[in-house]
Design a protein around this motif. Sequence first.
Motif, PDB file in Angstrom:
ATOM      1  N   GLN A  94      23.302 -51.166   8.209  1.00 24.02           N
ATOM      2  CA  GLN A  94      23.680 -50.195   7.187  1.00 24.02           C
ATOM      3  C   GLN A  94      25.187 -49.952   7.194  1.00 24.02           C
ATOM      4  OE1 GLN A  94      21.016 -46.977   8.104  1.00 24.02           O
ATOM      5  NE2 GLN A  94      19.236 -48.233   7.597  1.00 24.02           N
ATOM      6  N   LEU A  98      27.783 -50.834   4.112  1.00 26.71           N
ATOM      7  CA  LEU A  98      28.725 -49.825   3.609  1.00 26.71           C
ATOM      8  C   LEU A  98      30.169 -50.302   3.748  1.00 26.71           C
ATOM      9  CD1 LEU A  98      27.331 -46.356   4.737  1.00 26.71           C
ATOM     10  CD2 LEU A  98      27.629 -47.189   2.415  1.00 26.71           C
ATOM     11  N   HIS A 133      17.313 -51.398   3.739  1.00 26.42           N
ATOM     12  CA  HIS A 133      18.621 -50.787   3.930  1.00 26.42           C
ATOM     13  C   HIS A 133      19.249 -50.380   2.601  1.00 26.42           C
ATOM     14  CE1 HIS A 133      18.226 -51.796   8.091  1.00 26.42           C
ATOM     15  NE2 HIS A 133      18.051 -53.067   7.778  1.00 26.42           N
ATOM     16  N   LEU A 137      20.302 -46.598   1.641  1.00 21.75           N
ATOM     17  CA  LEU A 137      21.670 -46.272   1.255  1.00 21.75           C
ATOM     18  C   LEU A 137      21.736 -45.716  -0.173  1.00 21.75           C
ATOM     19  CD1 LEU A 137      23.425 -49.378   2.860  1.00 21.75           C
ATOM     20  CD2 LEU A 137      23.493 -47.013   3.709  1.00 21.75           C
ATOM     21  N   TRP A 142      24.865 -43.120  -1.120  1.00 20.21           N
ATOM     22  CA  TRP A 142      26.050 -43.783  -0.591  1.00 20.21           C
ATOM     23  C   TRP A 142      26.386 -45.069  -1.333  1.00 20.21           C
ATOM     24  CZ3 TRP A 142      24.128 -43.065   5.092  1.00 20.21           C
ATOM     25  CH2 TRP A 142      24.258 -41.714   5.444  1.00 20.21           C
ATOM     26  N   GLY A 157      29.569 -42.469  -0.326  1.00 13.98           N
ATOM     27  CA  GLY A 157      29.584 -43.580   0.629  1.00 13.98           C
ATOM     28  C   GLY A 157      30.955 -43.765   1.256  1.00 13.98           C
TER      29      GLY A 157
END
Length: 179
Positions: A94, A98, A133, A137, A142, A157
């Motif tokens: 994750q 990001l 994932h 997210l 995010w 995010g």
Amino acid sequence: MFIDFYEMLEISPNANSETIERIFRHFAMRYHPDNQVTGNESRFSDILEAHNTLKDPVKRAQYDIQYKAHLNHRAELTDEASNTKGFDRDSVIQAKVLSLLYVKRRQDVNHPGIGDEELERMSGCPQEHLEFHLWYLKAKGWIARTENGTFAITVEGVDRVNSEHHRDAATTRLLGHAG
């Protein structure tokens, strides 16, 4: 979705036909729609389906194959849930997704998205695992889908990446001064 008829009837998978009939009669009287106090048409229908499957030797043998597969699947879930390395690995994936989306947004704010296949390749996470994932997210706010279907990091995010970076940097500074 698999329905555990043994659990529904509260019997052992080794129960004989007499036990199945006795338990069925007990539940049938309790849940029959004509019972004014405890009648439940949906529950009665489920009990009837369980009974009809388990009383027939051929249907029961076919059901038992599915039942054993279900037990194996539950055992796999239990094993994975007790393996904390999986949770740590998930956090790393994750954070990597990001970070990739953060850098992409920073490099080209007008075209910040990365497609599913490219994310799979760059993260090193297969699509069937990456879906979890991406769902997480997205649900956290995010990341989001862009108009052209790619994924891009959101303001939330970016804040998340920055807060993690500052926390990691502070930890590094603290550890550096401790020595």
